[in-house]
Design a protein around this motif. Structure first.
Motif, short mmCIF file in Angstrom:
data_model
loop_
_atom_site.label_atom_id
_atom_site.label_comp_id
_atom_site.label_asym_id
_atom_site.label_seq_id
_atom_site.Cartn_x
_atom_site.Cartn_y
_atom_site.Cartn_z
N ASN A 194 30.61 84.03 75.86
CA ASN A 194 30.17 85.24 75.16
C ASN A 194 29.30 84.82 73.99
N ALA A 195 28.04 84.53 74.28
CA ALA A 195 27.14 83.95 73.28
C ALA A 195 26.95 84.86 72.07
N TYR A 196 26.86 86.17 72.32
CA TYR A 196 26.63 87.10 71.21
C TYR A 196 27.76 87.02 70.19
N GLN A 197 29.00 87.09 70.66
CA GLN A 197 30.11 87.07 69.72
C GLN A 197 30.26 85.72 69.06
N ALA A 198 29.99 84.67 69.78
CA ALA A 198 30.07 83.34 69.19
C ALA A 198 29.06 83.17 68.06
N LEU A 199 27.84 83.61 68.31
CA LEU A 199 26.80 83.47 67.28
C LEU A 199 27.04 84.40 66.10
N GLN A 200 27.75 85.48 66.34
CA GLN A 200 28.07 86.41 65.25
C GLN A 200 28.95 85.74 64.19
N ILE A 201 29.81 84.81 64.59
CA ILE A 201 30.74 84.21 63.62
C ILE A 201 30.36 82.77 63.26
N ALA A 202 29.40 82.17 63.99
CA ALA A 202 29.08 80.76 63.78
C ALA A 202 28.09 80.56 62.64
N ASP A 203 28.08 79.36 62.10
CA ASP A 203 27.06 78.96 61.13
C ASP A 203 25.82 78.45 61.84
N ARG A 204 26.05 77.62 62.86
CA ARG A 204 24.95 77.05 63.63
C ARG A 204 25.30 77.04 65.11
N GLY A 205 24.28 76.86 65.94
CA GLY A 205 24.53 76.82 67.38
C GLY A 205 23.63 75.84 68.09
N TYR A 206 24.13 75.35 69.21
CA TYR A 206 23.36 74.48 70.10
C TYR A 206 23.32 75.14 71.48
N VAL A 207 22.16 75.15 72.10
CA VAL A 207 22.02 75.65 73.46
C VAL A 207 21.96 74.45 74.40
N ILE A 208 22.89 74.40 75.35
CA ILE A 208 22.94 73.30 76.32
C ILE A 208 22.46 73.79 77.67
N GLN A 209 21.54 73.05 78.24
CA GLN A 209 21.03 73.35 79.58
C GLN A 209 21.06 72.07 80.41
N THR A 210 21.69 72.11 81.57
CA THR A 210 21.80 70.97 82.49
C THR A 210 22.10 69.66 81.77
N GLY A 211 23.08 69.72 80.87
CA GLY A 211 23.57 68.51 80.22
C GLY A 211 22.76 68.00 79.06
N SER A 212 21.80 68.79 78.59
CA SER A 212 20.97 68.38 77.46
C SER A 212 20.89 69.49 76.42
N ILE A 213 20.64 69.11 75.18
CA ILE A 213 20.43 70.10 74.12
C ILE A 213 19.01 70.66 74.26
N ALA A 214 18.91 71.95 74.55
CA ALA A 214 17.60 72.58 74.72
C ALA A 214 17.09 73.15 73.40
N LEU A 215 18.03 73.55 72.54
CA LEU A 215 17.64 74.22 71.29
C LEU A 215 18.81 74.16 70.32
N ASP A 220 22.03 82.88 63.07
CA ASP A 220 21.25 84.12 62.96
C ASP A 220 19.86 83.97 63.56
N ALA A 221 19.29 82.76 63.47
CA ALA A 221 17.98 82.52 64.08
C ALA A 221 18.09 82.55 65.60
N LEU A 222 19.17 82.00 66.15
CA LEU A 222 19.36 82.04 67.60
C LEU A 222 19.58 83.47 68.09
#
Length: 234
Positions: A194-215, A220-222
């Motif tokens: 649940n990316a929306y709820q996770a980002l609502q409470i997180a300070d920072r986030g990492y987006v993982i795609q096929t085993g790598s950090i994509a972003l 709030d920027a994400l």
């Protein structure tokens, strides 16, 4: 200095490589979330930290390398892992499940104090102490799983999909408790579908795609990133 840092982590299941040069950090007192599609490598990242998969690269906790440590030693350092699917002991009572989280503690007074702390966050768990864990609802089992992690008195809590399979009202309760834990100073690395709820409470986030950090970015920027919104927040 970061509390937890991963440097060029590669993880393998047999000959299959699941993570490709994952680098990330979690600062003291932060909530950092990993988001991505199913099979992207989010859960494997947590398992790599806990020594549960074959891994190369460096994992530093409080400035010390831990990637060669066995899982029980990593837990003793203060890293508590609440796995996907809860993984409570269904045949044990709630009290016995909680005690399993403090199996390394010999002082009974200390165990009681930690249990009382769990009850502050999860009063429903206290009401079910003599009940078998497997007879609890999904939400109650998730509360018990987090409570068991807290019994370790961890320095960082690794939460893997805490909202999975839960009713929306229970999901709200779980995320409120995660925030309350963080407000006491608890550092949290959160894997969440649940990316929306996770980002609502997180300070920072990492987006993982096929085993790598994509972003990676501030939460709030994400949330405001159009590509992220289309892929994960629609």
């Amino acid at each position: 200095m970061s509390l937890l840092q991963l440097q060029s982590i590669r993880s393998f299941y047999g000959q299959i490589q699941a993570l490709h040069d994952i680098s990330l950090h979690v600062g003291q007192g932060e909530i950092v979330t990993l988001i991505g599609s199913n099979g992207a490598g989010k859960s494997t990242t947590l398992k790599a930290i806990c020594g549960q998969v074959k891994t190369t690269g460096k994992i530093l906790f409080e400035g010390n390398e831990i990637q060669s440590h066995p899982p029980h030693t990593i837990a003793e350092l203060g890293i508590a892992h609440v796995p996907e699917g809860r993984r409570i002991f269904p045949g044990l009572t709630v009290k016995e499940n909680l005690e399993m989280g403090a199996f390394q503690v010999k002082d009974k007074k200390q165990i009681t104090e930690r249990m009382e702390r769990v009850f502050q966050y999860f009063p429903r768990v206290k009401e079910r102490l003599s009940q078998k864990g497997g007879t609890m609802s999904g939400g109650e089992q998730q509360m018990l799983a987090i409570g068991r992690g807290l019994m370790m008195n961890p320095k960082i809590l690794l939460l893997d999909e805490p909202s999975m399979g839960l009713a929306p009202v229970v999901v709200e309760q779980i995320f409120e408790i995660i925030q309350k834990l963080n407000q006491t100073g608890m550092t949290i690395l959160l894997v969440e579908q649940n990316a929306y709820q996770a980002l609502q409470i997180a300070d920072r986030g990492y987006v993982i795609q096929t085993g790598s950090i994509a972003l990676q970015d501030h939460a709030d920027a994400l949330l405001g990133n159009e590509q992220i919104r289309e892929a994960y927040l629609a």
